[in-house]
Every structure is written in structure tokens, then in C-alpha cells.
Design a protein around this motif. Structure first.
Motif, PDB file in Angstrom:
ATOM      1  N   THR A  22      -3.492 -20.020 -27.023  1.00 51.78           N
ATOM      2  CA  THR A  22      -2.440 -19.043 -25.187  1.00 51.78           C
ATOM      3  C   THR A  22      -1.977 -20.548 -24.414  1.00 51.78           C
ATOM      4  OG1 THR A  22      -4.886 -20.056 -23.815  1.00 51.78           O
ATOM      5  CG2 THR A  22      -4.400 -17.468 -24.955  1.00 51.78           C
ATOM      6  N   SER A  45       8.828 -14.035 -27.693  1.00 50.34           N
ATOM      7  CA  SER A  45       9.672 -13.920 -25.913  1.00 50.34           C
ATOM      8  C   SER A  45       9.004 -14.360 -24.888  1.00 50.34           C
ATOM      9  CB  SER A  45       9.046 -12.008 -26.180  1.00 50.34           C
ATOM     10  OG  SER A  45       7.358 -12.050 -25.923  1.00 50.34           O
ATOM     11  N   ASP A  46       8.842 -14.381 -23.628  1.00 48.79           N
ATOM     12  CA  ASP A  46       8.355 -14.965 -22.942  1.00 48.79           C
ATOM     13  C   ASP A  46       6.981 -15.249 -23.266  1.00 48.79           C
ATOM     14  OD1 ASP A  46      10.740 -16.269 -21.645  1.00 48.79           O
ATOM     15  OD2 ASP A  46      10.662 -14.263 -20.118  1.00 48.79           O
ATOM     16  N   GLU A  47       6.757 -13.747 -23.372  1.00 49.38           N
ATOM     17  CA  GLU A  47       4.749 -13.975 -23.421  1.00 49.38           C
ATOM     18  C   GLU A  47       4.268 -14.037 -24.869  1.00 49.38           C
ATOM     19  OE1 GLU A  47       6.867 -10.975 -22.718  1.00 49.38           O
ATOM     20  OE2 GLU A  47       7.003 -11.856 -20.530  1.00 49.38           O
ATOM     21  N   ALA A  48       4.657 -14.028 -25.532  1.00 52.31           N
ATOM     22  CA  ALA A  48       4.142 -14.019 -27.385  1.00 52.31           C
ATOM     23  C   ALA A  48       4.741 -14.407 -28.496  1.00 52.31           C
ATOM     24  CB  ALA A  48       3.872 -12.765 -27.587  1.00 52.31           C
ATOM     25  N   LEU A  63       0.242 -16.505 -27.140  1.00 53.09           N
ATOM     26  CA  LEU A  63       0.640 -15.787 -26.003  1.00 53.09           C
ATOM     27  C   LEU A  63       0.197 -16.324 -24.924  1.00 53.09           C
ATOM     28  CD1 LEU A  63      -2.442 -13.972 -27.301  1.00 53.09           C
ATOM     29  CD2 LEU A  63      -0.232 -13.307 -28.348  1.00 53.09           C
ATOM     30  N   SER A  64       0.969 -16.004 -23.733  1.00 53.09           N
ATOM     31  CA  SER A  64       1.240 -16.664 -22.815  1.00 53.09           C
ATOM     32  C   SER A  64       0.569 -14.933 -21.779  1.00 53.09           C
ATOM     33  CB  SER A  64       2.434 -16.885 -22.238  1.00 53.09           C
ATOM     34  OG  SER A  64       2.414 -17.577 -20.524  1.00 53.09           O
ATOM     35  N   PRO A  65      -0.748 -14.721 -20.844  1.00 53.60           N
ATOM     36  CA  PRO A  65      -0.720 -13.484 -20.686  1.00 53.60           C
ATOM     37  C   PRO A  65      -0.666 -13.944 -19.141  1.00 53.60           C
ATOM     38  CG  PRO A  65      -2.505 -14.716 -21.385  1.00 53.60           C
ATOM     39  CD  PRO A  65      -1.472 -14.924 -22.521  1.00 53.60           C
ATOM     40  N   PRO A  66      -0.777 -13.040 -18.561  1.00 50.99           N
ATOM     41  CA  PRO A  66      -0.767 -12.903 -16.608  1.00 50.99           C
ATOM     42  C   PRO A  66      -2.137 -13.611 -16.519  1.00 50.99           C
ATOM     43  CG  PRO A  66       0.176 -10.764 -17.108  1.00 50.99           C
ATOM     44  CD  PRO A  66      -0.557 -11.499 -18.706  1.00 50.99           C
TER      45      PRO A  66
END
Length: 203
Positions: A22, A45-48, A63-66
Motif C-alpha cells: 500500500t 492508475s491513481d488507486e492501483a 494499492l492506494s485505498p482511501p
């Protein structure tokens, strides 16, 4: 080799495929793993992001989850210390060190473990990344050594070395085997011996 008394191993074990991190530094991480390990994004992407440097669909996932937070004391928290990537030859390994050095990317730790010669870097999030070459040039030989060598049992961490001294030794015509043996004998020690192998804090 000591007898393996474990009875619950699968008959056909799965192979290690990838590691997932993450991150709150997606672009920096993608660029860094591209520079250091040759990993290219298959999808980003910005999220993964999914990245690979061989025929696999990915070897590193990001991964970049909220709601994600930075760690507070990463270097002293339990978890993965590092992931490792291996070069097939000593020359490829050392050439990569020189390439990264010339890009301003320097290791925080350099160790000859006997089974491998290894340089350790930190990615933008502070995760450890080992770049290694097999100390015997053969997995069967290094596997035998790690299982049976009293030298490894007495000092599994290994011997610190100055990578610039390794570069100079190769320029002087020394073979990988000779350099490896001299490193193990402590001939290429750095000016300052690290006190521990903790990941340095980058926050």
C-alpha cells in the motif's frame, strides 16, 4: 543436510508470485521500481498499479485505498523487512549497482551473506529492496551451504562491505570467486560498520 521433520508441507507447493504494497506515493513508487528493478506497469492508475519485469502478469502490486495512513515507526515495526531481486551473474549485479549509483540511488546496507552478495535500498515509502547475486552462482550449491556451513550458523547476517571497493577489485581483474572470498574474509569492510540492520526511518 538436517532431516526435515515437517509433515504438513503440500506435495505440490505454490511458487511465490508477487508482493503487494500500500502506498500514498503511487507515481514515485512506480518510477522508483522502474529505475531500480526494471519493473514496468502493466496497468497503472491513481488507486492501483501492477508491475512486472518478466513474463508474469505482475511481480509488484501497489494499492492506494482511501483512508490509508503512513506508518509511525516503520523501521522498528514488525512486518516485511525487504523484498529481493536476483541477477544471474556478478557482473550484471555490480553493473546495476554502478548504474544506480550514477543515478544517485545508493544502498543503505551492503552484506555478503555467503549465500548471496547483497545491496539493500529503500523505496520512496521506506520498504527495503535487496538486489543480490548468488554467492555460488548455483542455487543447489548455495542451498547446500546454508544448510550445512558452520560459518553461516555462526554468522547468518554476514560480512559488511564497501561496494566501491568491490568495483575497484573487479577493475583490477579479480574474479567473482576471489572477490567473494576476500569479502568474506573482511578485506572490503566499509569505513563505518552499521550497528544494526533496521530499516532507516524516512519520515
Amino acid at each position: 543436510m538436517p532431516e526435515n521433520k515437517a509433515t504438513n508441507y503440500p506435495v505440490n507447493p505454490p511458487k511465490l508470485h508477487h508482493t503487494t504494497f500500500t502506498t500514498l506515493r503511487m507515481d514515485q513508487m512506480v518510477q522508483w521500481y522502474g529505475l531500480v528493478c526494471g519493473l514496468r506497469p502493466v496497468f497503472q492508475s491513481d488507486e492501483a498499479s501492477w508491475m512486472t519485469n518478466d513474463a508474469a502478469n505482475h511481480r509488484i502490486a501497489l494499492l492506494s485505498p482511501p483512508g490509508l495512513k503512513h506508518p509511525t515507526d516503520k523501521g522498528h515495526e514488525t512486518g516485511i523487512h525487504h523484498t529481493a531481486f536476483e541477477f544471474a551473474t556478478f557482473d550484471m549485479w555490480l553493473n546495476n549497482y554502478i548504474r544506480l549509483r550514477d543515478h544517485g540511488v545508493l544502498p543503505f546496507l551492503t552484506l555478503d551473506h555467503g549465500i548471496t552478495m547483497s545491496v539493500y535500498y529503500q523505496d520512496p515509502d521506506g520498504n527495503g529492496v535487496e538486489i543480490q547475486v548468488d554467492g555460488f552462482g548455483d542455487w543447489a550449491a548455495s542451498s547446500e551451504w546454508i544448510a550445512t556451513a558452520r560459518e553461516f550458523a555462526a554468522n547468518p547476517i554476514g560480512i559488511f562491505f564497501d561496494p566501491e571497493k568491490i568495483v575497484l577489485a573487479r577493475e583490477e581483474g579479480m574474479s567473482f570467486q576471489e572477490i567473494h572470498e576476500r569479502t568474506r574474509a573482511g578485506e572490503y569492510l566499509p569505513a563505518t560498520i552499521p550497528e544494526d540492520i533496521f530499516l532507516p526511518e524516512v519520515w
